[in-house]
Design an enzyme around this catalytic site. Structure first.
Site, PDB file in Angstrom:
ATOM      1  N   TYR A  53     -61.380  50.402 -36.572  1.00  0.00           N
ATOM      2  CA  TYR A  53     -61.768  49.048 -36.958  1.00  0.00           C
ATOM      3  C   TYR A  53     -61.301  48.039 -35.909  1.00  0.00           C
ATOM      4  CZ  TYR A  53     -63.048  50.660 -41.659  1.00  0.00           C
ATOM      5  OH  TYR A  53     -63.637  51.306 -42.714  1.00  0.00           O
ATOM      6  N   GLY A 216     -74.394  43.298 -48.985  1.00  0.00           N
ATOM      7  CA  GLY A 216     -74.738  41.928 -49.356  1.00  0.00           C
ATOM      8  C   GLY A 216     -75.979  41.815 -50.216  1.00  0.00           C
TER       9      GLY A 216
END
Length: 322
Positions: A53, A216
């Site tokens: 990440y 989303g």
């Protein structure tokens, strides 16, 4: 905050897991610190990250941010069940990715150094490595446990038969084996219901859904677009693919009087085997809005309506055979 056991272990974790993937690329270090502090204020003790990440190969940007947050003291490390992952490439040289014993040893030491801690609560394989036998995988993980560097082992993106194969090898070695599985699971993506969830239930793994709002799509996207919010090209394509369902979903959320994002999270919390969905806020404002999901009670009628909008799967093989 509600807490539950992580799979069949005695470890207690919050019903929401703070995902840190945005820390660095989309969220400043200052804001990341604020989000993690707020998580503790709300009682969230379960944080998830990965060595890749930050998305700059080999830098471990997100783990470094977490490490500097831990270094502030105040019980931050002690109050946190930290989960990280390995598999992705951290360099261009051979053995700097995947699940060889060599990479497991080096990746663990590197994550410990970046996060400024002497142990990892949950160490997860970010993906199955078809080139590494589970005998080698477990030998390396068992050594890390003996050294006190990790406490529990989890998987991510494993198929049901990978979980079974891993657990049977662990059983042969008389070790605990996997205690959790991170899967792509939400109202739109329900394939884990076929075999992954049954495997988790049978072997006692806690399920940790990632992308609980389908990137989303389940977060009230139509409302946001109506208010002038822009969407990426990929998001627009996905929306068009699922528009009819999303329209029905947002209308049903209006009937419930709840935010679509919270309904999507609440639905996961009502599913069997689910320990904690991973929430990945970019801002403190986004984060504050998610806790409401813990308070939403979806009755049988509401759950049935969501299944009508987003049909799921029966357990295999009944889904596709008699």
């Amino acid at each position: 905050m509600e807490y539950t056991q992580l799979g069949r272990t005695g470890l207690k974790v919050s019903r929401l897991c703070l995902g840190t993937m945005n820390f660095g690329p989309a969220t400043t270090e200052e804001d990341s610190f604020a989000i993690m502090d707020r998580a503790h204020e709300l009682g969230i003790n379960f944080f998830d990250t990965a060595n890749v990440y930050g998305w700059k190969k080999g830098e471990g940007i997100t783990e470094n941010i977490i490490g500097r947050w831990f270094a502030q003291g105040g019980g931050r490390r002690e109050k946190t069940v930290i989960a990280t992952k390995l598999y992705g490439g951290m360099g261009d040289w051979p053995n700097e990715d995947r699940l060889s014993a060599l990479n497991i040893r080096r990746a663990c030491d590197a994550s410990l150094k970046r996060m400024q801690t002497d142990y990892i609560d949950l160490y997860q394989a970010h993906h199955v490595d078809r080139n590494t036998p589970f005998e080698e995988f477990w030998e390396a993980m068992d050594i890390l446990k003996q050294q006190g560097k990790i406490l529990y082992v989890g998987s991510s993106n494993f198929a049901g038969w990978h979980i079974a194969k891993a657990q049977e090898e662990a059983r042969r070695r008389s070790t605990v084996g996997l205690v959790s599985e991170q899967s792509h699971y939400n109202l739109i993506v329900r394939a884990p219901e076929l075999e992954v969830i049954p495997a988790c239930e049978d072997y006692g793994l806690g399920l940790i859904p990632w992308s609980p709002l389908a990137g989303g799509l389940l977060g009230g996207i139509l409302r946001k677009i109506d208010k002038g919010r822009s969407a990426s090209e990929n998001m627009v394509k996905e929306l068009e693919k699922h528009r009819s369902k999303i329209e029905q979903y947002e209308a049903f959320c209006d009937e419930l009087g709840e935010d679509p994002a919270n309904v999507g999270l609440s639905w996961l919390l009502h599913q069997r085997a689910v320990t904690a969905p991973i929430i990945g806020p970019r801002t403190l404002e986004q984060f504050d809005g998610t806790v409401r999901a813990l308070e939403i009670e979806l009755d049988d009628k509401a759950l049935a309506r969501l299944d009508e909008i987003f049909p799921g799967f029966r357990t295999a093989p009944e889904e596709y055979a008699w």
